[in-house]
Structure formats: C-alpha cells, structure tokens
Design a protein around this motif. Sequence first.
Motif, short mmCIF file in Angstrom:
data_model
loop_
_atom_site.label_atom_id
_atom_site.label_comp_id
_atom_site.label_asym_id
_atom_site.label_seq_id
_atom_site.Cartn_x
_atom_site.Cartn_y
_atom_site.Cartn_z
N HIS A 88 -11.90 98.93 -24.83
CA HIS A 88 -12.23 97.94 -23.64
C HIS A 88 -13.68 97.17 -24.26
O HIS A 88 -13.48 96.01 -23.98
N SER A 289 -6.30 89.24 -24.08
CA SER A 289 -5.96 90.59 -23.36
C SER A 289 -6.42 90.42 -21.97
O SER A 289 -7.29 91.32 -21.40
N SER A 292 -6.29 93.54 -19.42
CA SER A 292 -7.40 94.53 -19.57
C SER A 292 -8.62 93.78 -19.13
O SER A 292 -9.64 94.59 -18.53
N TYR A 293 -8.72 92.79 -19.43
CA TYR A 293 -10.30 92.04 -19.28
C TYR A 293 -10.41 91.93 -17.90
O TYR A 293 -11.47 92.06 -17.25
N TYR A 329 -1.06 102.64 -20.16
CA TYR A 329 -2.47 102.04 -20.30
C TYR A 329 -3.31 102.06 -19.20
O TYR A 329 -4.74 102.11 -19.28
N LYS A 330 -2.94 102.25 -17.89
CA LYS A 330 -3.70 102.46 -16.82
C LYS A 330 -4.45 103.65 -16.58
O LYS A 330 -5.60 103.84 -16.21
N GLN A 332 -6.06 104.83 -19.17
CA GLN A 332 -7.24 104.70 -20.06
C GLN A 332 -8.59 104.29 -19.20
O GLN A 332 -9.50 104.21 -19.89
N TYR A 333 -8.47 103.93 -18.18
CA TYR A 333 -9.82 103.74 -17.18
C TYR A 333 -9.99 105.01 -16.47
O TYR A 333 -9.70 105.19 -15.40
#
Length: 429
Positions: A88, A289, A292-293, A329-330, A332-333
Amino acid sequence: MAGNKSYTIVEYFGGDDGYRCGYCKNEKGNFSHGMWTHTMTVQDYQDLIDRGWRRSGKYVYKPIMNKTCCPQYTIRCHALKFQPSKSHKKILKKMSKFLSKGELPKGPGDGLGADASRPPCRKAKDVRKERRLQKEQMRQGADGVSSIVSPTPPTPTQDNQPKPLEDFINESLPDSSSHCLEVRLVPVNFEDPQFTASYQQSVALYARYQMAIHGDDPSACSESEFRRFLCDSPLEAEFSPDGPEVGYGSFHQQYWLDGRIVAVGVIDILPTCVSSVYLYYHPDFASLSLGSYSALREIAFTRQLQKQSPKLSYYYLGFYIHSCPKMRYKGQYRPSDLVCPETFVWVPIERCLPQLENSRYARFNQDPDAGDARVLKDVGRVMVLYRRTVMPYAAYTRKRKGSNDETEVQQYASLVGQDCAERILLYRA
C-alpha cells in the motif's frame, strides 16, 4: 400512505434460476435472491448489507452462498485501526512521485512490478553489500577472529510509531510539481450543480473504462446503462444531528487531475460505514493502481467522517471471493472481518481463510449452537404495502382470502431478518 414517515419499499424475487458468473464464467452457476427497491432508508440498507445483501443500482441481491459457484462474503475493514502495508505504501508513494515528477510507472501490470531491463539502484546495491559485510564480520566473530557488539535496540518513542495513512496521502509536494490532484465528493443528485456539470464527462470516462478494461461492447456501456448502474440509487439523502456533515446517501468521489476527471469512486455513506460500490478510471493511468489507491483514499475518508460521527468507523469493500484469485486483494486491507453466512456475526478474516482453503462455502461462527439473532419468528408481523396501505402480513391475508404467497413471504422475511421485515414494506400487487 398516511403520514410523512420514510419507508423502504421492495419487490422480492426468488433465486431459482442460475445466471452467468462474472468470476468463473460458469454459464448457469450464479444463484442469488433479488429485490427491486423503490425507496430505501440508509439504516435499512445498512442492516441488509450486514446480512449479505448488496446493491447494483436499485436492484439489491444476496448470493445463495451454499449453491452459487463463487460464494461471495461481505467484507469490512476496521478503518480506525488500519495501517498501510508495504505494498500500500508503494502505491501511495508511486502516486506522489507521479504528481511531483510527472512520470507514469513503466512496470508490468499495475506498475507494482520491477522493470527487469533497468539495473537495481545504487542505494539498494549498497545496502546488500553492507549486509554481506555484516554477515561476514559476524561469522568471523563466531570463529574468534573478531567480535561484534550488537547495538542496543532503541526504546520505542512517539517518533518511531507507524506513519499513519493520512501522512502518506497528504505528503507535501514541491511547488514545481508536474500535476495537481483534487478529490471532490459529489452527491448523486441531478439537482446538484456539481453533479450535473461533470455528468457528461463521467459518462464518457465510464464508457472508455468499460471498453478498455472489461472489453465491453459500446452498447453495454451507454449513458442509460451508466445511469441505471451508477446513478440510480434507492438511497435518498438523509441528515442526522450525530451524522456526518455531508449527510448519508450515495455519492461520487471524483479524482480530478489537472482539471479533468481521471477516476470516480461510487460510494454509499451509511450509519456505520462507507460502502464502496464501484470504481472506474481512465485506462491511460492504469499503472497508478487507481483501484488500490482509491480504496486507501476511501479508508482515509471513513476516518475523517468518524470524527464527525463516532459510530461510522468501517469501510466495506463489497464481496470477498476467495475462489477467485483476482478478488483476494480485498483481504489485504486489515484488520478486516467477513460476515458468517449462517449467523451473520463478524469474524476476523484470519480465522476464515483456513476454512476457505478447504471449502468454497464455510460457516465461520465456531459455536455450533449459535444461530441468527434476527431469525424470523412471526411471519404475521411482516409489513406489506397493499393498495397504498401499510399493514402487517396477518391483516393482508385476511383481506385477501385465499392468498397463496405465504411461502414466498416467509422466504423473503427469513432473508432480511425479523427486524427488517417489520420495517421494510413488501409490495403486494
């Protein structure tokens, strides 16, 4: 209907037919229950998404978890406890570098990968050389040739606390920066001058994104489709004394780069969360990205709103689909939770992942005796709208003698839960 009370009004559809899955491409494997919403209060929608529902325009759907090919689990991030990961931070620094120097990343994919044609930077080489030297010295020390005294680790202080997300986002740029990025929050309202002024630009950007990124035919990303999918919302603007200043409802968070829109995040602001609906962006900036940003910006925005409304502290990322690698990927938050599909309690994702490695469908609640706290107990108290009159289902069945829809109403009420069934109006023709 008498009175000025706001109601949620829905029409329920069963989930018997299978549809094409957008994740695994199974032609008949996607099964979900659906409701068409005429109007919806933000509290009702908050309660529904906490039971696994999700909206697309005015259509609200709930995957049939133990039947659909790709089970979709509602995921939320604890915005206040969130700390950006190494990847991130790279994304945030990549954006900062682009804004200051004007160079788009040239790495593969979304720009996170290294460019193999370029030699490693001198700083990295120096670090590796220093590490090798230290290892050699330590080895010699172990052989009695020399000794090395390890430095005393520093005492933790306020100065070496993790750098918060906002510091990465708001990193100061030089006066000579190549680009200027501005984020504007615009309510989805055709009477709002900001929304209408930028509407055609948003439509064009959406079409360009859908065709370039998803390979859609132009007819599938028309203005009418854009309006149905990303502008039509059952949520009407609501304001509360203890709520955020911008109010609750549906919004477009627009990313303006040098005077033009390059990305739009569609979000719902609800009583306890900011819920991400969709993101579309200019394909030329894919290497930044932006997916993600924008998620990182929306987490920061959630934290900002929480200062105005203490109970608004979560960021919902939609559905987590473990069986689809592109959707992992979700997870990873973090810290984040998934909702149990049977008891509707939130479970930390770390406890859920081992189960999902073994089975696509899983009950996350480890208590075998636990059940749905809002389980349907009395179908007679389900509220319906019949001939413009609000009444409980028990009264409706007396008016419509011989009514044969109890199985359907029972199914609907069990899916929304007793509490919602007693507030939401189920339309009866």
